[in-house]
Design a protein around this motif. Sequence first.
Motif, PDB file in Angstrom:
ATOM      1  N   PHE A 118      24.437  32.730  28.493  1.00 27.91           N
ATOM      2  CA  PHE A 118      24.607  31.357  28.013  1.00 27.91           C
ATOM      3  C   PHE A 118      25.802  31.317  27.061  1.00 27.91           C
ATOM      4  CE2 PHE A 118      20.000  31.842  28.805  1.00 27.91           C
ATOM      5  CZ  PHE A 118      19.844  30.880  29.787  1.00 27.91           C
ATOM      6  N   PRO A 119      27.024  31.366  27.603  1.00 28.61           N
ATOM      7  CA  PRO A 119      28.220  31.465  26.755  1.00 28.61           C
ATOM      8  C   PRO A 119      28.409  30.295  25.801  1.00 28.61           C
ATOM      9  CG  PRO A 119      28.810  31.130  29.068  1.00 28.61           C
ATOM     10  CD  PRO A 119      27.355  31.433  29.040  1.00 28.61           C
ATOM     11  N   VAL A 120      27.842  29.123  26.111  1.00 30.57           N
ATOM     12  CA  VAL A 120      27.984  27.992  25.210  1.00 30.57           C
ATOM     13  C   VAL A 120      27.370  28.297  23.850  1.00 30.57           C
ATOM     14  CG1 VAL A 120      25.838  26.838  25.902  1.00 30.57           C
ATOM     15  CG2 VAL A 120      27.752  25.485  25.027  1.00 30.57           C
ATOM     16  N   LEU A 121      26.357  29.171  23.822  1.00 29.38           N
ATOM     17  CA  LEU A 121      25.718  29.506  22.546  1.00 29.38           C
ATOM     18  C   LEU A 121      26.642  30.306  21.645  1.00 29.38           C
ATOM     19  CD1 LEU A 121      22.126  30.452  23.774  1.00 29.38           C
ATOM     20  CD2 LEU A 121      22.941  28.253  22.893  1.00 29.38           C
ATOM     21  N   ARG A 122      27.540  31.070  22.237  1.00 27.80           N
ATOM     22  CA  ARG A 122      28.514  31.815  21.432  1.00 27.80           C
ATOM     23  C   ARG A 122      29.445  30.828  20.708  1.00 27.80           C
ATOM     24  NH1 ARG A 122      29.849  35.271  24.982  1.00 27.80           N
ATOM     25  NH2 ARG A 122      28.855  37.154  24.164  1.00 27.80           N
ATOM     26  N   GLU A 123      29.837  29.779  21.421  1.00 31.12           N
ATOM     27  CA  GLU A 123      30.700  28.772  20.823  1.00 31.12           C
ATOM     28  C   GLU A 123      29.982  27.994  19.719  1.00 31.12           C
ATOM     29  OE1 GLU A 123      31.987  26.272  24.001  1.00 31.12           O
ATOM     30  OE2 GLU A 123      32.507  27.964  25.314  1.00 31.12           O
ATOM     31  N   LEU A 124      28.665  27.937  19.810  1.00 29.43           N
ATOM     32  CA  LEU A 124      27.867  27.157  18.856  1.00 29.43           C
ATOM     33  C   LEU A 124      27.129  28.044  17.860  1.00 29.43           C
ATOM     34  CD1 LEU A 124      26.343  24.733  21.505  1.00 29.43           C
ATOM     35  CD2 LEU A 124      28.118  24.159  19.839  1.00 29.43           C
ATOM     36  N   SER A 125      27.576  29.267  17.690  1.00 29.06           N
ATOM     37  CA  SER A 125      26.834  30.251  16.883  1.00 29.06           C
ATOM     38  C   SER A 125      26.640  29.800  15.438  1.00 29.06           C
ATOM     39  CB  SER A 125      27.542  31.601  16.915  1.00 29.06           C
ATOM     40  OG  SER A 125      28.853  31.492  16.365  1.00 29.06           O
ATOM     41  N   GLY A 126      27.586  29.041  14.889  1.00 32.44           N
ATOM     42  CA  GLY A 126      27.479  28.623  13.502  1.00 32.44           C
ATOM     43  C   GLY A 126      26.833  27.264  13.304  1.00 32.44           C
ATOM     44  N   ARG A 127      26.424  26.607  14.393  1.00 27.98           N
ATOM     45  CA  ARG A 127      25.836  25.267  14.283  1.00 27.98           C
ATOM     46  C   ARG A 127      24.319  25.361  14.138  1.00 27.98           C
ATOM     47  NH1 ARG A 127      27.685  20.707  18.456  1.00 27.98           N
ATOM     48  NH2 ARG A 127      29.638  21.370  17.468  1.00 27.98           N
ATOM     49  N   ARG A 128      23.751  24.531  13.284  1.00 28.07           N
ATOM     50  CA  ARG A 128      22.302  24.509  13.131  1.00 28.07           C
ATOM     51  C   ARG A 128      21.642  24.092  14.445  1.00 28.07           C
ATOM     52  NH1 ARG A 128      20.809  21.874   7.218  1.00 28.07           N
ATOM     53  NH2 ARG A 128      21.849  23.481   5.937  1.00 28.07           N
ATOM     54  N   ALA A 129      20.544  24.741  14.742  1.00 27.24           N
ATOM     55  CA  ALA A 129      19.864  24.468  16.010  1.00 27.24           C
ATOM     56  C   ALA A 129      19.418  23.017  16.113  1.00 27.24           C
ATOM     57  CB  ALA A 129      18.673  25.395  16.171  1.00 27.24           C
ATOM     58  N   GLY A 130      19.071  22.413  14.985  1.00 22.04           N
ATOM     59  CA  GLY A 130      18.632  21.024  15.006  1.00 22.04           C
ATOM     60  C   GLY A 130      19.711  20.051  15.406  1.00 22.04           C
ATOM     61  N   LEU A 131      20.968  20.483  15.386  1.00 26.78           N
ATOM     62  CA  LEU A 131      22.087  19.619  15.755  1.00 26.78           C
ATOM     63  C   LEU A 131      22.559  19.848  17.184  1.00 26.78           C
ATOM     64  CD1 LEU A 131      24.189  19.870  12.459  1.00 26.78           C
ATOM     65  CD2 LEU A 131      22.551  18.093  13.124  1.00 26.78           C
ATOM     66  N   LEU A 132      21.922  20.774  17.897  1.00 27.41           N
ATOM     67  CA  LEU A 132      22.274  21.032  19.287  1.00 27.41           C
ATOM     68  C   LEU A 132      21.700  19.947  20.186  1.00 27.41           C
ATOM     69  CD1 LEU A 132      21.556  24.873  19.513  1.00 27.41           C
ATOM     70  CD2 LEU A 132      23.714  23.750  18.944  1.00 27.41           C
ATOM     71  N   SER A 133      22.295  19.782  21.359  1.00 27.36           N
ATOM     72  CA  SER A 133      21.728  18.872  22.355  1.00 27.36           C
ATOM     73  C   SER A 133      20.454  19.473  22.935  1.00 27.36           C
ATOM     74  CB  SER A 133      22.736  18.627  23.474  1.00 27.36           C
ATOM     75  OG  SER A 133      22.886  19.806  24.259  1.00 27.36           O
ATOM     76  N   GLY A 134      19.688  18.657  23.668  1.00 26.04           N
ATOM     77  CA  GLY A 134      18.463  19.162  24.276  1.00 26.04           C
ATOM     78  C   GLY A 134      18.722  20.338  25.206  1.00 26.04           C
ATOM     79  N   GLY A 135      19.775  20.225  26.019  1.00 30.21           N
ATOM     80  CA  GLY A 135      20.111  21.312  26.933  1.00 30.21           C
ATOM     81  C   GLY A 135      20.516  22.572  26.208  1.00 30.21           C
ATOM     82  N   GLN A 136      21.264  22.428  25.125  1.00 26.64           N
ATOM     83  CA  GLN A 136      21.681  23.589  24.342  1.00 26.64           C
ATOM     84  C   GLN A 136      20.489  24.241  23.645  1.00 26.64           C
ATOM     85  OE1 GLN A 136      24.524  21.528  21.951  1.00 26.64           O
ATOM     86  NE2 GLN A 136      26.186  21.716  23.460  1.00 26.64           N
ATOM     87  N   ARG A 137      19.562  23.430  23.147  1.00 30.72           N
ATOM     88  CA  ARG A 137      18.357  23.999  22.517  1.00 30.72           C
ATOM     89  C   ARG A 137      17.504  24.725  23.550  1.00 30.72           C
ATOM     90  NH1 ARG A 137      18.154  19.053  19.915  1.00 30.72           N
ATOM     91  NH2 ARG A 137      16.392  18.380  21.207  1.00 30.72           N
ATOM     92  N   GLN A 138      17.457  24.201  24.785  1.00 33.80           N
ATOM     93  CA  GLN A 138      16.687  24.889  25.820  1.00 33.80           C
ATOM     94  C   GLN A 138      17.310  26.225  26.150  1.00 33.80           C
ATOM     95  OE1 GLN A 138      13.869  25.552  26.948  1.00 33.80           O
ATOM     96  NE2 GLN A 138      13.423  23.742  28.160  1.00 33.80           N
ATOM     97  N   GLN A 139      18.624  26.274  26.243  1.00 36.20           N
ATOM     98  CA  GLN A 139      19.291  27.551  26.484  1.00 36.20           C
ATOM     99  C   GLN A 139      19.048  28.520  25.332  1.00 36.20           C
ATOM    100  OE1 GLN A 139      23.321  27.180  28.610  1.00 36.20           O
ATOM    101  NE2 GLN A 139      22.987  25.098  27.866  1.00 36.20           N
ATOM    102  N   LEU A 140      19.019  28.012  24.107  1.00 39.45           N
ATOM    103  CA  LEU A 140      18.725  28.855  22.945  1.00 39.45           C
ATOM    104  C   LEU A 140      17.300  29.409  23.025  1.00 39.45           C
ATOM    105  CD1 LEU A 140      19.391  30.044  20.189  1.00 39.45           C
ATOM    106  CD2 LEU A 140      18.797  27.838  19.161  1.00 39.45           C
TER     107      LEU A 140
END
Length: 230
Positions: A118-140
């Motif tokens: 899930f390479p998008v998570l590498r790009e979002l490594s410093g973002r709080r999980a609560g600010l991720l989109s639903g799809g990004q949180r599911q990948q997390l």
Amino acid sequence: MLEINSVRAGYDRTTVLHDVTVTVPKDGVGAVLGHNGAGKSTLLRAAMGLIKPKGGTVLLDGEDITHLAPHQRVARGMAYVPQGQQSFPHLTTAENLQLVADGRPEGKEAIAEALDLFPVLRELSGRRAGLLSGGQRQQLAFARALITRPRLLLLDEPTEGIQPSVVAEIEETILALTRRGGLSVLLVEQHVGFAMRAAERYYVLEAGRVTSSGEGGTGSEQTVRAALSV
């Protein structure tokens, strides 16, 4: 890999599952489909040991785990991704992953593998999980489970509320993981097309009972849709 045999389970005096039998092939996907309230999530909770069956057995790779606690099942290679894209919202993406990896001998390598999937998570490594989109949180949530290096992954409606592009990514990840061996998946879904493309075996639940079952694949999609429309 997983055998759920004639399991009865529920909450307090209410029985939700009535003698349900489901099997998951080794290094393959078993899918459970059904409408809301059919008992799908209860089935996963019983498989994971979060509720105690009132009858029947649960076997993991031939071992009877019916009476084991959830943490003992995790130690034997089970991982559970519940419905709702769960994470620790005030922690960053990287902190969410590190929390699972801490104390594991190959934690660093497991995080790297999850980020490769899930390479998008590498790009979002410093973002709080609560600010991720639903799809990004599911990948997390998916990545957190994979860091435990499971042999059996339980997924509760991973496509619910997710944009189609991310659904396709999750589907391809599941197929890639099972193709390379070492991972079996019990998938609970309402998205029939997704489930049938992924699964070798399917089961349709209605009011806590299996009303239809058979081999998966796209050739079974119409049969499943007909079973769900009854």
